[in-house]
Design a protein around this motif. Structure first.
Motif, PDB file in Angstrom:
ATOM      1  N   VAL A   6       0.831  -1.209   0.000  1.00 32.22           N
ATOM      2  CA  VAL A   6       0.000   0.000   0.000  1.00 32.22           C
ATOM      3  C   VAL A   6       0.864   1.258   0.000  1.00 32.22           C
ATOM      4  CG1 VAL A   6      -1.646   1.362   1.337  1.00 32.22           C
ATOM      5  CG2 VAL A   6      -1.982  -1.102   1.086  1.00 32.22           C
ATOM      6  N   PHE A   7       1.861   1.309   0.865  1.00 32.27           N
ATOM      7  CA  PHE A   7       2.598   2.544   1.082  1.00 32.27           C
ATOM      8  C   PHE A   7       3.881   2.664   0.252  1.00 32.27           C
ATOM      9  CE2 PHE A   7       0.241   1.870   5.077  1.00 32.27           C
ATOM     10  CZ  PHE A   7      -0.501   3.054   5.086  1.00 32.27           C
ATOM     11  N   VAL A   8       4.387   1.551  -0.276  1.00 30.11           N
ATOM     12  CA  VAL A   8       5.652   1.594  -1.004  1.00 30.11           C
ATOM     13  C   VAL A   8       5.468   1.267  -2.482  1.00 30.11           C
ATOM     14  CG1 VAL A   8       7.991   0.657  -1.184  1.00 30.11           C
ATOM     15  CG2 VAL A   8       6.937   0.990   1.072  1.00 30.11           C
ATOM     16  N   ALA A   9       4.790   0.175  -2.782  1.00 33.78           N
ATOM     17  CA  ALA A   9       4.731  -0.313  -4.157  1.00 33.78           C
ATOM     18  C   ALA A   9       3.575   0.269  -4.961  1.00 33.78           C
ATOM     19  CB  ALA A   9       4.637  -1.841  -4.160  1.00 33.78           C
ATOM     20  N   LEU A  10       2.528   0.764  -4.297  1.00 33.27           N
ATOM     21  CA  LEU A  10       1.335   1.205  -5.014  1.00 33.27           C
ATOM     22  C   LEU A  10       1.599   2.278  -6.066  1.00 33.27           C
ATOM     23  CD1 LEU A  10      -1.682   1.089  -5.495  1.00 33.27           C
ATOM     24  CD2 LEU A  10      -1.999   2.697  -3.600  1.00 33.27           C
ATOM     25  N   PRO A  11       2.443   3.296  -5.787  1.00 32.85           N
ATOM     26  CA  PRO A  11       2.672   4.338  -6.813  1.00 32.85           C
ATOM     27  C   PRO A  11       3.149   3.787  -8.156  1.00 32.85           C
ATOM     28  CG  PRO A  11       3.523   5.055  -4.689  1.00 32.85           C
ATOM     29  CD  PRO A  11       3.143   3.614  -4.530  1.00 32.85           C
ATOM     30  N   LYS A  12       3.751   2.614  -8.170  1.00 29.65           N
ATOM     31  CA  LYS A  12       4.269   2.039  -9.405  1.00 29.65           C
ATOM     32  C   LYS A  12       3.299   1.045 -10.036  1.00 29.65           C
ATOM     33  CE  LYS A  12       9.061   2.418  -7.726  1.00 29.65           C
ATOM     34  NZ  LYS A  12      10.312   1.675  -7.447  1.00 29.65           N
ATOM     35  N   HIS A  13       2.182   0.783  -9.367  1.00 30.20           N
ATOM     36  CA  HIS A  13       1.232  -0.210  -9.857  1.00 30.20           C
ATOM     37  C   HIS A  13      -0.187   0.327  -9.798  1.00 30.20           C
ATOM     38  CE1 HIS A  13       4.773  -2.584  -8.589  1.00 30.20           C
ATOM     39  NE2 HIS A  13       4.426  -3.440  -9.541  1.00 30.20           N
ATOM     40  N   SER A  14      -1.108  -0.437 -10.359  1.00 24.89           N
ATOM     41  CA  SER A  14      -2.512  -0.029 -10.388  1.00 24.89           C
ATOM     42  C   SER A  14      -3.232  -0.483  -9.122  1.00 24.89           C
ATOM     43  CB  SER A  14      -3.201  -0.639 -11.613  1.00 24.89           C
ATOM     44  OG  SER A  14      -3.281  -2.056 -11.482  1.00 24.89           O
ATOM     45  N   TRP A  15      -4.441   0.072  -8.921  1.00 16.86           N
ATOM     46  CA  TRP A  15      -5.274  -0.346  -7.804  1.00 16.86           C
ATOM     47  C   TRP A  15      -5.715  -1.799  -7.968  1.00 16.86           C
ATOM     48  CZ3 TRP A  15      -5.777   1.982  -3.300  1.00 16.86           C
ATOM     49  CH2 TRP A  15      -5.496   3.356  -3.212  1.00 16.86           C
ATOM     50  N   LEU A  16      -5.896  -2.220  -9.203  1.00 19.08           N
ATOM     51  CA  LEU A  16      -6.266  -3.620  -9.446  1.00 19.08           C
ATOM     52  C   LEU A  16      -5.150  -4.543  -8.975  1.00 19.08           C
ATOM     53  CD1 LEU A  16      -8.192  -5.715 -10.670  1.00 19.08           C
ATOM     54  CD2 LEU A  16      -7.010  -5.392 -12.867  1.00 19.08           C
ATOM     55  N   TRP A  17      -3.915  -4.141  -9.213  1.00 17.78           N
ATOM     56  CA  TRP A  17      -2.779  -4.922  -8.732  1.00 17.78           C
ATOM     57  C   TRP A  17      -2.796  -5.004  -7.215  1.00 17.78           C
ATOM     58  CZ3 TRP A  17       1.160  -3.314  -5.469  1.00 17.78           C
ATOM     59  CH2 TRP A  17       2.230  -4.201  -5.313  1.00 17.78           C
ATOM     60  N   LEU A  18      -3.099  -3.878  -6.558  1.00 17.97           N
ATOM     61  CA  LEU A  18      -3.092  -3.851  -5.098  1.00 17.97           C
ATOM     62  C   LEU A  18      -4.143  -4.784  -4.515  1.00 17.97           C
ATOM     63  CD1 LEU A  18      -2.090  -2.715  -2.419  1.00 17.97           C
ATOM     64  CD2 LEU A  18      -3.746  -0.846  -2.667  1.00 17.97           C
ATOM     65  N   ILE A  19      -5.385  -4.708  -5.005  1.00 17.58           N
ATOM     66  CA  ILE A  19      -6.417  -5.566  -4.426  1.00 17.58           C
ATOM     67  C   ILE A  19      -6.161  -7.036  -4.784  1.00 17.58           C
ATOM     68  CG2 ILE A  19      -8.119  -3.716  -4.443  1.00 17.58           C
ATOM     69  CD1 ILE A  19      -9.498  -5.184  -6.785  1.00 17.58           C
ATOM     70  N   SER A  20      -5.415  -7.258  -5.874  1.00 16.79           N
ATOM     71  CA  SER A  20      -5.026  -8.632  -6.196  1.00 16.79           C
ATOM     72  C   SER A  20      -4.076  -9.181  -5.139  1.00 16.79           C
ATOM     73  CB  SER A  20      -4.374  -8.691  -7.578  1.00 16.79           C
ATOM     74  OG  SER A  20      -5.291  -8.307  -8.590  1.00 16.79           O
ATOM     75  N   ILE A  21      -3.291  -8.299  -4.515  1.00 19.87           N
ATOM     76  CA  ILE A  21      -2.427  -8.716  -3.412  1.00 19.87           C
ATOM     77  C   ILE A  21      -3.271  -9.203  -2.247  1.00 19.87           C
ATOM     78  CG2 ILE A  21      -0.729  -7.949  -1.711  1.00 19.87           C
ATOM     79  CD1 ILE A  21       0.386  -8.256  -4.542  1.00 19.87           C
TER      80      ILE A  21
END
Length: 273
Positions: free
Chosen positions: A139-154
């Motif tokens: 959430v706090f480190v990798a999100l700026p380089k990826h999409s929200w879809l990628w985040l919720i996939s985590i």
């Protein structure tokens, strides 16, 4: 935006989804009721409950965001196809929210009822800590380089991982005790039925859309049902096939402590012939 091609299949999809929701939701109550009646949680593995709370919490995040966020839905369709339907239904969100609340209440029962010598293992606490630490880093480190879809996939991956491992401590405990006393089989039977109807719901959507993307586009939901069915069958085998004699002996020991309805006659009071 994708739409249904067949009204009967759309109705079947909704019906199967809400049947799964009801079955999975009700499945929490037999264990809660058993704990309340016994005023004890002995026999219920605490690692199972702790891992289950992390599982349902992460699954709720995934379902709620994908269902309510138009931006994430757009990213999903860009990845899997503009015609693809979102694989999360209202019943998925409702189930996840309900599951988080009831799993948390089960932890409350663990805190107030007789626990015997049981406790949450350090391994389970470590697994949960690593899972949420990884989520926080994303959430706090990798999100700026990826999409929200990628985040919720985590978060979806976390819930899949928790689903795979959460049943193991309970299955091992049952094996070690050679008993399923304290662990509700009603929970398992309803969970099994919910998993089967969920697969039916996904199959109906795939038939209507002539696409099986919803199976691998929402791999979490697919694995959730598959793994749940696998372990449900193990627990059913333990309860009804492997350890039924153990449960019978336990009941017999309790019954031995009760006073007989008719006391034997006192020999000293017997009449002389």
């Amino acid at each position: 935006m994708a739409s249904w091609n067949s009204i009967p299949l759309e109705i079947a999809y909704q019906v199967l989804g809400w049947i799964a929701f009801v079955s999975w939701s009700i499945s929490f109550y037999p264990q809660l009721i058993m704990n309340f009646r016994r005023k004890s949680v002995v026999g219920l593995n605490f690692d199972f409950v702790v891992l289950n709370l992390t599982k349902h919490s992460s699954y709720l995040i995934y379902n709620a965001v994908l269902y309510f966020s138009a931006a994430v839905q757009k990213q999903y369709r860009q990845k899997y196809g503009l015609r693809e339907m979102i694989p999360v239904a209202a019943n998925d969100v409702a189930f996840s929210a309900h599951a988080v609340l009831l799993t948390a209440f089960t932890l409350f029962q663990i805190a107030i009822y007789d626990r015997g010598n049981q406790k949450v293992s350090k391994i389970a606490l470590a697994i949960v800590s690593v899972a949420w630490l990884a989520a926080a880093i994303c959430v706090f480190v990798a999100l700026p380089k990826h999409s929200w879809l990628w985040l919720i996939s985590i978060f979806n991956s976390i819930q899949v991982t928790m689903t795979v491992i959460k049943y193991i401590p309970q299955a091992i405990m049952n094996f070690a005790r050679k008993s399923t006393d304290g662990f509700s089989i009603g929970n398992i039977l309803l969970d099994l039925f919910g998993g089967v109807t969920t697969y039916g719901q996904m199959a109906v959507q795939s038939i209507d859309q002539d696409s099986w993307v919803n199976f691998y586009g929402n791999i979490g939901k697919t694995l959730l049902s598959l793994v749940s069915i696998f372990f449900d069958l193990i627990f059913i085998c333990q309860h009804y096939v492997l350890y039924p004699k153990k449960r019978t002996r336990t009941l017999d020991r309790h019954s031995d402590k009760t006073e007989p309805l008719t006391k034997p006659a006192d020999p000293s009071q017997a009449e002389n012939p």
